[in-house]
Design a protein around this motif. Structure first.
Motif, mmCIF file in Angstrom:
data_model
loop_
_atom_site.group_PDB
_atom_site.id
_atom_site.type_symbol
_atom_site.label_atom_id
_atom_site.label_comp_id
_atom_site.label_asym_id
_atom_site.label_seq_id
_atom_site.Cartn_x
_atom_site.Cartn_y
_atom_site.Cartn_z
ATOM 1 N N GLU A 37 64.400 34.272 101.406
ATOM 2 C CA GLU A 37 64.910 35.212 100.418
ATOM 3 C C GLU A 37 66.428 35.159 100.332
ATOM 4 O O GLU A 37 67.012 35.452 99.294
ATOM 5 N N LYS A 38 67.094 34.805 101.418
ATOM 6 C CA LYS A 38 68.552 34.810 101.442
ATOM 7 C C LYS A 38 69.165 33.446 101.155
ATOM 8 O O LYS A 38 70.370 33.328 101.042
ATOM 9 N N ALA A 39 68.353 32.430 101.077
ATOM 10 C CA ALA A 39 68.885 31.084 100.836
ATOM 11 C C ALA A 39 67.868 30.280 100.047
ATOM 12 O O ALA A 39 66.668 30.403 100.264
ATOM 13 N N ASN A 40 68.326 29.470 99.115
ATOM 14 C CA ASN A 40 67.415 28.626 98.348
ATOM 15 C C ASN A 40 67.997 27.228 98.224
ATOM 16 O O ASN A 40 69.158 26.986 98.556
ATOM 17 N N LEU A 41 67.164 26.332 97.754
ATOM 18 C CA LEU A 41 67.537 24.920 97.670
ATOM 19 C C LEU A 41 67.738 24.457 96.239
ATOM 20 O O LEU A 41 67.755 23.250 95.988
ATOM 21 N N ASP A 42 67.875 25.372 95.287
ATOM 22 C CA ASP A 42 68.067 24.967 93.900
ATOM 23 C C ASP A 42 69.315 24.103 93.761
ATOM 24 O O ASP A 42 70.408 24.487 94.160
ATOM 25 N N GLY A 43 69.129 22.919 93.187
ATOM 26 C CA GLY A 43 70.254 22.004 93.018
ATOM 27 C C GLY A 43 70.407 20.991 94.136
ATOM 28 O O GLY A 43 71.261 20.106 94.044
ATOM 29 N N LEU A 44 69.601 21.106 95.198
ATOM 30 C CA LEU A 44 69.701 20.157 96.309
ATOM 31 C C LEU A 44 68.765 18.979 96.066
ATOM 32 O O LEU A 44 67.573 19.159 95.837
ATOM 33 N N TYR A 45 69.314 17.774 96.138
ATOM 34 C CA TYR A 45 68.550 16.540 95.995
ATOM 35 C C TYR A 45 68.760 15.706 97.244
ATOM 36 O O TYR A 45 69.906 15.477 97.661
ATOM 37 N N VAL A 46 67.642 15.264 97.855
ATOM 38 C CA VAL A 46 67.717 14.552 99.125
ATOM 39 C C VAL A 46 66.789 13.348 99.081
ATOM 40 O O VAL A 46 65.640 13.452 98.651
ATOM 41 N N CYS A 47 67.272 12.223 99.543
ATOM 42 C CA CYS A 47 66.444 11.034 99.732
ATOM 43 C C CYS A 47 66.815 10.420 101.064
ATOM 44 O O CYS A 47 68.001 10.345 101.416
ATOM 45 N N ALA A 48 65.827 10.000 101.831
ATOM 46 C CA ALA A 48 66.082 9.447 103.160
ATOM 47 C C ALA A 48 65.283 8.166 103.354
ATOM 48 O O ALA A 48 64.220 7.973 102.752
ATOM 49 N N ALA A 49 65.809 7.294 104.199
ATOM 50 C CA ALA A 49 65.155 6.013 104.463
ATOM 51 C C ALA A 49 65.371 5.625 105.920
ATOM 52 O O ALA A 49 66.395 5.979 106.532
ATOM 53 N N ALA A 50 64.411 4.892 106.458
ATOM 54 C CA ALA A 50 64.445 4.483 107.862
ATOM 55 C C ALA A 50 64.552 2.980 107.974
ATOM 56 O O ALA A 50 64.018 2.233 107.163
ATOM 57 N N GLY A 51 65.262 2.529 109.007
ATOM 58 C CA GLY A 51 65.418 1.115 109.309
ATOM 59 C C GLY A 51 65.979 0.978 110.701
ATOM 60 O O GLY A 51 65.665 1.779 111.587
ATOM 61 N N ASP A 52 66.824 -0.022 110.925
ATOM 62 C CA ASP A 52 67.501 -0.136 112.217
ATOM 63 C C ASP A 52 68.339 1.107 112.491
ATOM 64 O O ASP A 52 68.473 1.563 113.618
ATOM 65 N N THR A 53 68.937 1.641 111.436
ATOM 66 C CA THR A 53 69.525 2.974 111.465
ATOM 67 C C THR A 53 68.872 3.779 110.354
ATOM 68 O O THR A 53 68.267 3.212 109.434
#
Length: 483
Positions: A399-415
């Protein structure tokens, strides 16, 4: 913003951090974002292609106003689509069918009927930059504007966008263009170009003066003709300017109305807006409509996309200001992340070329030496493409925090890598959240891009409990490398 190699600059940031510390979590009423590096989602897709370039603004005698070859190499641009190249009319020299085969009354089998010189030079520059060619077979858009209107009138409002007099002959011309670039015909090349797009925006009057039915027939004749002779290439189209379920279905039904299958290896479409959510909605519509009509294996390709505030004359100034700004860079990052999440197989940003004495639609650079914020959005997405697989990202709101506008993409490899941005023009509010991730990593290398620091500000921290407390300013981009 003067140019410095992205790789050299990142090396400096990675060895001389502005902040070094330990990430000790403090637990507050914030949203949580979980990155699960153990759960793969396939490869990072090639949504970081571009239209045109790397050379543009032809001056004659092999001289160009802009040569962005080094930039394309640094960004590892995977595909360059050729449309509106050397606008207008391909300067009667490049890419367009009338430039390559200028006299339609001649025999398509006659090598002397073709003028490949300019297009040879243009495509060779793309290959030299390390990119694959995505070649549009057709014509460029009819020009607009007070200065160009006179030219337009003199040229019969772009006579080249009328339906060809003979569809099968037009297809035969396309066949010989493929032979030239893939089989060496007529002193040609062996480029192994895979993707061949038939026409562009036939649903607009500035690109096609015929009826929809006439265009469907042109596509049907050409696609069948070319696929019969070159079964290994990918044929598709048609760079539709807008998509709706009805319009997509009408096209799909029309090209098979006679009971014979028509090749459609990819369906290409365009989107210009100020909302990544609009891209998501259109991508879902295209994918579901293709699947519902038996085209599950047909790729969904956005062959043009960019930011726009609208299409009224008053909107253009705002559009071009945003494209060149940090807000425009955040839009780029948010859009490419959205495409990853919504089954877009390939995409080409519009545009990378020098047109009419200016860079109009490019948010990556103004010259070889002057980079724009959008360059760094592309550069950080490139880092994700180097990983072996995309991974799952989930979030929860309170209720006190939202993620509107947050875009996230993640990928895995050696790092492991995480790309984030805060794009929300409606509120332009900062975001605070807890970033948590699976898999034991000791150190986070963080680079932040904002209006204050468009080239990036680096820091590092040693991790505690695989958790980071993150604050993102409006339009800020963050790239995190976990080691």
């Amino acid at each position: 913003m003067k140019k410095k190699s992205f790789l050299k600059r990142i090396t400096v940031l990675a060895t001389g951090f502005l902040v070094i510390g330990i990430a000790i979590p403090y637990f507050t009423e914030t949203a949580d974002v979980l990155v699960d590096f153990s759960e793969g989602k396939g490869e990072i897709r090639a949504v970081n292609g571009i239209n045109n370039g790397p050379k543009s603004g032809y001056q004659g005698d092999g001289q160009w106003s802009l040569d962005a070859t080094e930039i394309y190499r640094e960004l590892e641009i995977p595909f360059v689509r050729t449309h509106d190249s050397e606008y207008p009319y391909g300067s009667d020299r490049f890419i367009d069918i009338h430039c390559i085969f200028p006299d339609f009354s001649k025999d398509p089998e006659d090598p002397d009927a073709y003028n490949f010189e300019g297009t040879d030079e243009y495509l060779a520059a793309i290959a030299d930059a390390g990119a694959e060619v995505f070649l549009r077979l057709g014509e460029s858009i009819a020009p607009i504007g007070d200065e160009i209107d006179e030219v337009w009138r003199e040229r019969d409002k772009n006579q080249y966008i009328h339906p060809p007099e003979d569809y099968e002959k037009w297809a035969a011309v396309c066949e010989h263009i493929i032979r030239h670039y893939n089989e060496g015909w007529n002193d040609g090349f062996h480029m192994d170009i895979t993707y061949w797009e038939i026409w562009n925006e036939p649903d607009t009057g500035r690109m096609w003066t015929g009826s929809p039915e006439e265009f469907y027939e042109l596509y049907k004749v050409t696609a069948r003709y070319l696929k019969e002779r070159y079964p290994d290439i990918k044929i598709g189209g048609c760079g539709f300017s807008s998509v709706s379920e009805e319009a997509v279905e009408e096209f799909l039904l029309a090209i098979t109305a006679d009971g014979t299958e028509t090749p459609l290896d990819f369906f290409s479409w365009h989107t210009y807006s100020d909302s990544p959510g609009s891209i998501a909605g259109k991508a879902d519509l295209v994918r579901s409509t293709l699947d519902a009509n038996g085209y599950e294996d047909t790729l969904s390709v956005i062959s043009e996309w960019n930011y726009t505030a609208g299409w009224n004359e008053a909107d253009y100034t705002e559009t071009w200001e945003v494209i060149r700004s940090q807000k425009g860079a955040s839009f780029i990052a948010a859009s490419m992340i959205t495409m990853q999440e919504h089954d877009v197989d390939m995409a080409m940003y519009y545009d990378g070329q020098f047109v009419s004495d200016q860079i109009a639609w490019c948010g990556l650079y103004l010259s070889e030496e002057e980079l724009l914020p959008g360059y760094y959005a592309f550069a950080n997405f490139r880092q994700l493409t180097e990983k072996s697989r995309q991974v799952t990202v989930t979030g929860s709101q309170t209720e006190k925090a939202n993620l509107d506008g947050l875009y996230v993409c993640a990928a895995a490899g050696d790092t492991n890598g995480i790309l984030l941005t805060n794009y929300n023009p409606a509120t332009e509010a900062a975001l605070s959240f807890s970033l948590k991730f699976t898999g034991w990593k000791h150190r986070a290398v963080i680079t932040r891009y904002s209006a204050r620091n468009p080239e990036g500000e680096g820091s590092t921290c040693f991790l505690w409990m695989n958790r980071l407390e993150v604050e993102l300013e409006p339009y800020e981009i963050m790239y995190i490398e976990l080691k």
